[in-house]
Design a protein around this motif. Structure first.
Motif, PDB file in Angstrom:
ATOM      1  N   ILE A  16       0.847  -1.216   0.000  1.00  0.00           N
ATOM      2  CA  ILE A  16       0.000   0.000   0.000  1.00  0.00           C
ATOM      3  C   ILE A  16       0.870   1.249   0.000  1.00  0.00           C
ATOM      4  N   PHE A  19       2.287   1.703  -3.274  1.00  0.00           N
ATOM      5  CA  PHE A  19       1.219   2.141  -4.185  1.00  0.00           C
ATOM      6  C   PHE A  19       0.952   3.644  -4.043  1.00  0.00           C
ATOM      7  N   LYS A  20       0.835   4.050  -2.741  1.00  0.00           N
ATOM      8  CA  LYS A  20       0.610   5.487  -2.480  1.00  0.00           C
ATOM      9  C   LYS A  20       1.776   6.303  -3.027  1.00  0.00           C
ATOM     10  N   ARG A  22       3.709   5.534  -5.459  1.00  0.00           N
ATOM     11  CA  ARG A  22       3.677   5.595  -6.925  1.00  0.00           C
ATOM     12  C   ARG A  22       2.679   6.664  -7.396  1.00  0.00           C
ATOM     13  N   ILE A  23       1.488   6.647  -6.748  1.00  0.00           N
ATOM     14  CA  ILE A  23       0.466   7.647  -7.128  1.00  0.00           C
ATOM     15  C   ILE A  23       0.998   9.056  -6.876  1.00  0.00           C
ATOM     16  N   ALA A  24       1.596   9.202  -5.661  1.00  0.00           N
ATOM     17  CA  ALA A  24       2.086  10.527  -5.288  1.00  0.00           C
ATOM     18  C   ALA A  24       3.161  10.987  -6.260  1.00  0.00           C
ATOM     19  N   THR A  26       3.767  10.028  -9.316  1.00  0.00           N
ATOM     20  CA  THR A  26       3.225  10.325 -10.649  1.00  0.00           C
ATOM     21  C   THR A  26       2.538  11.682 -10.681  1.00  0.00           C
ATOM     22  N   ILE A  27       1.706  11.905  -9.664  1.00  0.00           N
ATOM     23  CA  ILE A  27       0.930  13.153  -9.649  1.00  0.00           C
ATOM     24  C   ILE A  27       1.857  14.352  -9.492  1.00  0.00           C
ATOM     25  N   VAL A  28       2.832  14.223  -8.581  1.00  0.00           N
ATOM     26  CA  VAL A  28       3.762  15.340  -8.373  1.00  0.00           C
ATOM     27  C   VAL A  28       4.555  15.590  -9.644  1.00  0.00           C
ATOM     28  N   PHE A  30       3.670  15.048 -12.672  1.00  0.00           N
ATOM     29  CA  PHE A  30       2.833  15.751 -13.656  1.00  0.00           C
ATOM     30  C   PHE A  30       2.574  17.189 -13.247  1.00  0.00           C
ATOM     31  N   ASN A 162      -3.537  14.835 -15.217  1.00  0.00           N
ATOM     32  CA  ASN A 162      -4.165  14.108 -14.132  1.00  0.00           C
ATOM     33  C   ASN A 162      -5.017  15.009 -13.269  1.00  0.00           C
TER      34      ASN A 162
END
Lengths: 323, 461
Positions: A16, A19-20, A22-24, A26-28, A30, A162
């Protein structure tokens, strides 16, 4: 067994976290990409359009040019795309439902250089005049056509972002009547004209008036509601000349009315014409309502009842107790 | 004796009829006058004075109509012209008056009562068929109604103004007839062809008045609205002594083929602004009581709302401030559509819409967000929110208060509307805060999720 479960939970927890992360990440990433982008990201988009409503009556085969002014009130360049789309009335309050626009420009073109569905740049603080030419083909059915001319602040984008992008559209409505006669037939009726039967003397009366257009041409009501009481009270509410579009109903916006002496029976007579000359047809309807101070009466009755009960209770308490 | 008198009367009647039958005025056939535009001229007076740089004129409503691109001339302190943009509806701004809006500012001054006019010039094509020969020294006359109103270059309300019609702007053809000269007399509204070659038999004659340039000015509106003005025009053929050979009358109507009214309410404005990270949602919106803050770590802009790092333990919130102002008395409505779900196109995964997938406009109802349950939507807040109960009020999350929905590209959600214009904003009317919120669960794969919201502000009709 417990150790295995704990290991699984730990593993899951690490997954988890990864995963978090990776999301963070990616978003940062972008977000940084956007921050370094050369594209202008306006803090504010502000568009003004004039006029917001156009009413045109034309003989088929004729054309007319209407000037519009579109203003960019911001300090940024804006990419504007004009679109024309048919609409139909939505509800009874004069609001519209824009229907899906196909690529057909219908009867419209710009005599200035703009083109439908093609963007143009509006400079900071620029007010541009656009001349819209409406040409009604000779063989078109004689009826009403309703359109909204929309100006979109930017084209819909489906790029790799995103975030929630936002597009601003401002619209101006066009009510187009195709008629070979100067005064086409207007067909309307009073769909609802009512008010509560009893109005409290401390409240104004609000009339509920809905008109229906069952013809092929929009109209406005020209008339008034005349209110008269038995005790010589008199008043008048002028109807707002709001458009009732073909095949729709509209609830008219009416101001409230309160007589100087709000007591007794009243008659409210609605009378209006479908054209400004007051010519036929003139539609009328009459309703009766009463002004009564019923809240005051109810309050007085309540107080009287309370006092009576209290009095009876006191009487009961003072009665001698017989052994 | 009685019989003699009766016989005398009969003879007298017989002689009378015989005399009249011997010099008949024959009727021309197939006569008509076709005008290139039937639109009446516009001519009225100013109801209120016009000052230098004014962009409108309030005029007395006498039935005259102005439409876009007309050149309106005002005879004021000086005579100047302004290009018309549009005209208001009847009794606007006041009873029996209308407003003529200019596309360009007035370059002169006009006083109340000053004339404002736009002449509409038309080419007349008069055609007819004679039945009797016209000698070479004969004449053909076209006679317009003789009025008492304006002449020259000003529109009249009782006839066509000749506007300096020149001989070389009139032509005649048909039957071999040749017009040696033309006589144009405005006082009698007569256009006369002095033939040099006449007609030996019946023929169709065509006379073009304004053959080079439309010149005759159509009368201004005088009949009640809804009724065409009809004008009678005489056509005569005459011999050398000006005795009438044949004559007829034709009627021509002037009527507006296009009526255009723009609302008196001049503008609709729509502004969308971003919000600063950490700012309360109701900043700049006194009609919104929600004080939740933007918690994404990013400022939003007018075009983009960065929702930040999404995770299952919280609901990320951002917002934009939308402002609609209009003078329209019927108000406005604000709707939203979106390109679709908050989706990562690369992997084809989307975060569910807060209310479920839209199935119709404004349907299904907006719903609450709960942290950790994947959902995305927007929530409007302000005085004009359509059906406040539908959208809920208060803070976001936890199964209470604010409700969210994500529209689709087909189905819109109505965010706000106000049917009582004008909408000017200071009390919160016309101002809507749109909150964006999203949350994910641990099952949501990493990716770049996006959607595009389209906000449409339209005036009511």
């Amino acid at each position: 067994m417990f150790e295995t479960l704990n290991n699984l939970k730990l593993k899951h927890s690490i997954q988890i976290s990864k995963f978090k992360f990776r999301i963070a990440t990616t978003i940062v990433a972008f977000a940084l990409l956007f921050a370094s982008s050369t594209a202008v990201q306006a803090q504010t988009i502000s568009l003004s359009i004039w006029p917001p409503l156009l009413e045109v009556q034309m003989v088929p085969g004729k054309s007319v040019i209407q000037n519009y002014q579109l203003a960019n009130n911001t300090d940024s360049f804006l990419e504007i795309t004009p679109v024309i789309a048919p609409f139909e009335p939505d509800g009874e309050n004069g609001q519209i439902k824009i229907l899906p626009a196909d690529n057909s420009p219908y009867f419209f073109s710009f005599t200035t250089k703009e083109k439908f569905n093609k963007s143009f740049t509006l400079n900071p603080k620029e007010t541009r005049q656009l001349s819209l030419k409406i040409t009604l083909p000779k063989n078109n059915a004689e009826k009403d056509y309703y359109f909204t001319l929309l100006f979109s602040s930017s084209a819909n984008r489906q790029d790799q972002k995103n975030q929630a992008a936002s597009v601003t559209k401002i619209g101006t409505n066009i009510l187009l009547t195709s008629s070979s006669v100067e005064k086409p037939a207007l067909l309307g009726r009073i769909y609802r004209f009512s008010t509560p039967m009893i109005i409290d003397s401390f409240s104004p009366v609000d009339f509920d008036l809905v008109l229906e257009n069952f013809g092929r041409t929009f109209f406005k009501p020209f008339g008034q509601i005349t209110v008269a009481g038995l005790l010589k009270q008199k008043g008048e509410i002028k109807l707002l000349e709001q458009n009732i579009l073909s095949g729709s109903k509209r609830k008219l916006t009416l101001s409230s009315y309160k007589p100087h002496l709000p007591l007794g029976p009243f008659k409210a007579k609605l009378e209006f014409s479908l054209n400004e000359e007051g010519a036929l047809p003139v539609l009328s309807s009459q309703i009766v309502f009463w002004y009564l101070p019923y809240r005051l009466i109810a309050l007085s009755a309540g107080i009287f009842l309370l006092l009576t009960v209290r009095k009876n209770l006191i009487k009961g308490e003072n009665k001698p107790n017989h052994p | 004796m009685k019989e003699k008198i009766t016989l005398g009367v009969v003879v007298a009647f017989f002689l009378f009829f015989l005399k009249n039958l011997s010099s008949p005025v024959l009727a021309i056939s197939e006569a008509k006058d076709t005008i290139s535009t039937s639109r009446p001229s516009s001519y009225t007076t100013l109801g209120v004075g016009v000052s230098l740089s004014d962009t409108q004129a309030i005029v007395v409503d006498n039935g005259s109509r102005w439409i876009a691109s007309d050149s309106a001339t005002i005879i004021g302190a000086t005579t100047f012209s302004a290009t018309v943009a549009s005209m208001s509806a009847a009794n606007t701004p006041t009873t029996s008056k209308r407003t003529v809006y200019f596309a360009t500012a007035a370059t002169g001054i006009g006083h109340s009562g000053s004339v404002i006019y736009t002449p509409i010039t038309a080419k007349h094509t008069v055609s007819f068929r004679n039945s009797v020969s016209i000698p070479d020294t004969g004449k053909i006359q076209i006679i317009f109604p003789v009025g008492v109103g304006n002449t020259g270059a000003l529109p009249a309300d009782d006839s066509f103004s000749f506007n300096g019609l020149a001989q070389n702007n009139i032509s005649l053809s048909g039957g071999g007839a040749v017009c040696g000269s033309w006589a144009v007399t405005e006082s009698t509204k007569t256009i006369q062809c002095n033939l040099s070659t006449g007609l030996t038999g019946p023929a169709t004659i065509i006379i073009n008045i304004g053959s080079a340039n439309p010149t005759l000015i159509n009368p201004s509106k005088s009949a009640a609205a809804g009724t065409a003005d009809l004008w009678t025009i005489k056509i005569k053929t005459l011999d050398a002594t000006s005795a009438t050979i044949e004559e007829t009358k034709v009627r021509v109507g002037t009527v507006d083929s296009v009526e255009v009214y723009a609302t008196v309410d001049p503008t609709l404005s729509f502004t969308i602004a971003g919000m600063t990270n950490g700012a309360a949602m109701n900043v700049g919106n006194s009609g919104c009581s929600n004080t939740e803050t933007v918690n994404t770590g990013f400022n939003s802009t007018a075009t983009e709302v960065n929702l930040g790092v999404l995770n299952s333990s919280m609901i990320n919130r951002s917002g934009q401030l939308l402002t609609v102002t209009t003078n329209a008395t019927s108000g406005y409505s604000l709707t939203a559509t979106s390109s679709g779900h908050l989706v990562d196109n690369a992997i084809g995964y989307w975060i569910a819409d807060a209310q479920g997938t839209p199935t119709n406009n404004d349907t299904p109802d907006p719903d609450f967000l709960t942290a950790g349950t994947p959902a995305f939507g927007i929530h409007p807040c302000g005085l004009d929110i359509t059906s406040v109960g539908l959208w809920g009020t208060g803070p976001t999350g936890g199964g209470a208060d604010a409700k969210y929905a994500n529209p689709s590209s087909i189905y819109y959600y109505t965010l706000a509307s106000d049917t009582n214009g004008p909408i000017t904003g200071p009390l919160g009317n016309g101002i809507t805060t749109v909150k964006y919120a999203a949350t994910v669960s641990t099952a949501v794969p990493a990716g770049n999720f996006h959607t595009a919201m389209t906000y449409v502000a339209t005036p009511s009709f």
